[in-house]
Write an enzyme that holds these catalytic residues in place. Structure first.
Site, PDB file in Angstrom:
ATOM      1  N   ARG A  16     -41.356 -49.036 -51.963  1.00 44.44           N
ATOM      2  CA  ARG A  16     -42.012 -50.072 -52.784  1.00 44.44           C
ATOM      3  C   ARG A  16     -43.411 -49.569 -53.128  1.00 44.44           C
ATOM      4  O   ARG A  16     -44.172 -49.176 -52.254  1.00 44.44           O
ATOM      5  CB  ARG A  16     -42.095 -51.371 -51.974  1.00 44.44           C
ATOM      6  CG  ARG A  16     -42.854 -52.532 -52.650  1.00 44.44           C
ATOM      7  CD  ARG A  16     -42.125 -53.007 -53.876  1.00 44.44           C
ATOM      8  NE  ARG A  16     -42.546 -54.324 -54.313  1.00 44.44           N
ATOM      9  CZ  ARG A  16     -43.647 -54.590 -55.017  1.00 44.44           C
ATOM     10  NH1 ARG A  16     -44.473 -53.619 -55.358  1.00 44.44           N
ATOM     11  NH2 ARG A  16     -43.931 -55.821 -55.388  1.00 44.44           N
TER      12      ARG A  16
ATOM     13  N   ARG B 145     -39.031 -51.891 -46.050  1.00 44.51           N
ATOM     14  CA  ARG B 145     -39.175 -50.821 -47.032  1.00 44.51           C
ATOM     15  C   ARG B 145     -40.446 -50.019 -46.816  1.00 44.51           C
ATOM     16  O   ARG B 145     -41.467 -50.546 -46.374  1.00 44.51           O
ATOM     17  CB  ARG B 145     -39.173 -51.396 -48.450  1.00 44.51           C
ATOM     18  CG  ARG B 145     -37.878 -52.001 -48.888  1.00 44.51           C
ATOM     19  CD  ARG B 145     -37.994 -52.589 -50.288  1.00 44.51           C
ATOM     20  NE  ARG B 145     -39.003 -53.642 -50.362  1.00 44.51           N
ATOM     21  CZ  ARG B 145     -39.244 -54.365 -51.453  1.00 44.51           C
ATOM     22  NH1 ARG B 145     -38.558 -54.137 -52.553  1.00 44.51           N
ATOM     23  NH2 ARG B 145     -40.163 -55.313 -51.437  1.00 44.51           N
TER      24      ARG B 145
ATOM     25  N   GLU C 279     -39.316 -59.091 -62.084  1.00 42.55           N
ATOM     26  CA  GLU C 279     -37.997 -58.935 -61.480  1.00 42.55           C
ATOM     27  C   GLU C 279     -36.949 -58.628 -62.554  1.00 42.55           C
ATOM     28  O   GLU C 279     -37.149 -58.920 -63.741  1.00 42.55           O
ATOM     29  CB  GLU C 279     -37.611 -60.207 -60.731  1.00 42.55           C
ATOM     30  CG  GLU C 279     -38.535 -60.543 -59.582  1.00 42.55           C
ATOM     31  CD  GLU C 279     -38.563 -59.465 -58.506  1.00 42.55           C
ATOM     32  OE1 GLU C 279     -37.490 -58.929 -58.171  1.00 42.55           O
ATOM     33  OE2 GLU C 279     -39.655 -59.163 -58.001  1.00 42.55           O
TER      34      GLU C 279
END
Length: 246
Positions: free
Chosen positions: A58, A111, A66
Site C-alpha cells: 500500500r 499489508r 476505490e
C-alpha cells in the site's frame, strides 16, 4: 570434475553467491521486518496498491479512489475514477520496471506500507498526486504531497477537472450505509445470492445499486416491473443498466 576452488573461483565468492541465492527465496518474506527494499515487477491491485513477488504493498501517505467509486468529469459525466487511476498506474509502472519500495509500516490489514519508485527514480506517490489521480492523505503523510496536490488542483489535472468525494470519506459513508440498512431491506431469499439491484426509475431509466450505496437499502426489486438482481456489475452493464450516482 574439478572443484570450483580449483578453477580459480575464490571460496568467499562462492559463499556470497550461495547467500544471494538463498535470499532470493527467503528475503522477500522478511524484507518488511528487516527494513529492506522490496524490488520487482509490480502488478497493480488498485490505484494505491500494488503487488511485488507476492507481497501486497500500500503506497504510503496517499489515497486513491476505490475501484467502484464514481466521479464526475469536467462535463458532469460519471466515470469510474478508481478504475481510471489503476489503469494509468499500470501504464506508468510498465514504462520503467522494476519498481522498488522502502518499508514504512504494516497497516491493519497486514499489508506492507511503503514509499515506492520506478526504476528511473520517479516517485510513484508524487506522480499519482501530481496528475490528480490520488490525494495527499495528510493523516499519514503529514502534508508531504500538499504542494503537488495544490498544483494539480490549480491545473485541473485528473479528478480535479470535475468533482469527486475524498476516498476516505467515500469508504466511511459506504460502511455507514451498510451498517444502517434495515435487515428487512437487505437482499431476500430468491435472488440466488446476487446482491446488485437492477431498478427501473419512474422515468424508465434502468439503474443498478450495489451494497453500501446511499439508496441501496431502500430500493425494492419488483420483477413484474422488469426489475431484477445481478451478480456482477459487468452483468448489469451488459444488460443495459447504468450505475447509480451514489
Amino acid at each position: 570434475m574439478k572443484l570450483l576452488s580449483e578453477r580459480g573461483i575464490p571460496l568467499s565468492s562462492m559463499r556470497n553467491a550461495l547467500l544471494v541465492a538463498a535470499c532470493a527465496v527467503s528475503c522477500a518474506s522478511t524484507s518488511a521486518s528487516a527494513g529492506q527494499v522490496l524490488t520487482g515487477k509490480a502488478s497493480v491491485v488498485d490505484g494505491d496498491t500494488i503487488e511485488i513477488r507476492g507481497e501486497s504493498i500500500r503506497f504510503n501517505g496517499i489515497d486513491a479512489p476505490e475501484s467502484t467509486q464514481l466521479c464526475l468529469d469536467a462535463k458532469g459525466k460519471q466515470y469510474r475514477c478508481g478504475s481510471a487511476t489503476a489503469k494509468a498506474l499500470a501504464a506508468f509502472l510498465e514504462k520503467s520496471s522494476p519498481t522498488s519500495c522502502d518499508f514504512v509500516d504494516r497497516d491493519r490489514y497486514g499489508r506492507y506500507v511503503g514509499n515506492c519508485w520506478r526504476a528511473d527514480g520517479t516517485s510513484v506517490q508524487e506522480w499519482l498526486v501530481a496528475h490528480g489521480l490520488a490525494l495527499d492523505w495528510e493523516r499519514y503523510s503529514g502534508g508531504a504531497y500538499a504542494k503537488l496536490q495544490q498544483k494539480a488542483r490549480s491545473q485541473k489535472s485528473g479528478m480535479w477537472s470535475g468533482t469527486f468525494e475524498n476516498p476516505w470519506e467515500w469508504r466511511a459513508n459506504k460502511q455507514t450505509s451498510a451498517v444502517a440498512a434495515p435487515i428487512a431491506q437487505l437482499p431476500a431469499e430468491g435472488n440466488g445470492g446476487c446482491l446488485i439491484k437492477g431498478n427501473v426509475s419512474a422515468k424508465g431509466e434502468r439503474i443498478y445499486h450495489v451494497p453500501g450505496q446511499e439508496h441501496y437499502s431502500r430500493t425494492a426489486i419488483s420483477e413484474s416491473k422488469g426489475e431484477r438482481w445481478f451478480c456482477t456489475e459487468g452483468e448489469a452493464a451488459s444488460a443495459g443498466w447504468r450505475p447509480a450516482a451514489r
